[in-house]
Design an enzyme around this catalytic site. Sequence first.
Site, PDB file in Angstrom:
ATOM      1  N   LYS A  40       0.819  -1.214   0.000  1.00 55.39           N
ATOM      2  CA  LYS A  40       0.000   0.000   0.000  1.00 55.39           C
ATOM      3  C   LYS A  40       0.854   1.266   0.000  1.00 55.39           C
ATOM      4  O   LYS A  40       1.828   1.360   0.731  1.00 55.39           O
ATOM      5  CB  LYS A  40      -0.899   0.002   1.244  1.00 55.39           C
ATOM      6  CG  LYS A  40      -1.921   1.095   1.259  1.00 55.39           C
ATOM      7  CD  LYS A  40      -3.178   0.627   1.933  1.00 55.39           C
ATOM      8  CE  LYS A  40      -4.275   1.670   1.878  1.00 55.39           C
ATOM      9  NZ  LYS A  40      -4.746   1.982   0.569  1.00 55.39           N
ATOM     10  N   GLY A  45       6.664   0.764   5.593  1.00 57.99           N
ATOM     11  CA  GLY A  45       7.528  -0.169   4.867  1.00 57.99           C
ATOM     12  C   GLY A  45       7.528   0.096   3.370  1.00 57.99           C
ATOM     13  O   GLY A  45       8.577   0.050   2.722  1.00 57.99           O
ATOM     14  N   CYS A  46       6.366   0.383   2.823  1.00 56.84           N
ATOM     15  CA  CYS A  46       6.261   0.617   1.379  1.00 56.84           C
ATOM     16  C   CYS A  46       6.945   1.923   0.977  1.00 56.84           C
ATOM     17  O   CYS A  46       7.573   2.004  -0.081  1.00 56.84           O
ATOM     18  CB  CYS A  46       4.798   0.612   0.954  1.00 56.84           C
ATOM     19  SG  CYS A  46       4.000  -0.983   1.268  1.00 56.84           S
ATOM     20  N   THR A  47       6.843   2.926   1.840  1.00 61.00           N
ATOM     21  CA  THR A  47       7.525   4.194   1.573  1.00 61.00           C
ATOM     22  C   THR A  47       9.034   3.982   1.618  1.00 61.00           C
ATOM     23  O   THR A  47       9.761   4.451   0.723  1.00 61.00           O
ATOM     24  CB  THR A  47       7.086   5.268   2.580  1.00 61.00           C
ATOM     25  OG1 THR A  47       5.679   5.483   2.429  1.00 61.00           O
ATOM     26  CG2 THR A  47       7.841   6.573   2.369  1.00 61.00           C
ATOM     27  N   ALA A  50      10.180   2.155  -1.538  1.00 55.31           N
ATOM     28  CA  ALA A  50      10.162   3.042  -2.703  1.00 55.31           C
ATOM     29  C   ALA A  50      11.330   4.028  -2.651  1.00 55.31           C
ATOM     30  O   ALA A  50      11.991   4.278  -3.668  1.00 55.31           O
ATOM     31  CB  ALA A  50       8.833   3.799  -2.766  1.00 55.31           C
TER      32      ALA A  50
END
Length: 157
Positions: A40, A45-47, A50
């Site tokens: 998401k 974690g996703c930030t 990325a």
Amino acid sequence: MNHVILQTPVPHFTAIATHTEIFQLQDYKGKNILLYFYPKDNTAGCTQQAEDFRDYHAQFNALNTVILGVSRDSLRSHQTFKMKHALPFDLISDVDEKLCQLFDVIKLKNMYGKQVRGIERSTFLINDKGVLIHEWRKVKVANHCLAVLDFLKYTSV
């Protein structure tokens, strides 16, 4: 639905992406494609993942490798996420889960004591001839980007 298999060509697909609006796999023949699936936009974690790929983007580019992030978020969410974190690569919106199913990344996960369907953080490397040559599943964000970069540097792709 069939899933991708290591050491075989990835079936042609099209998807909605941030910069180009329509991403077509066949348009990237001659380049390696790093496809990373994440749960998401705008989560910790996703930030971080990325931003790691952003920070090493030039090194991936020097290795003839295009980075693409994939989640089930909307194109609008992706565009905001991309701008907010100055991501130099496209994000693919897979709201219909076609790519998620093709790469078999939708798994049952426990969230607050309930089982939910979600994306298992995974990364796939497609070589310049369109063949899936490596996959990382159940990815932990820490050091993942560097592990992928090392694989590209030290493996003849």
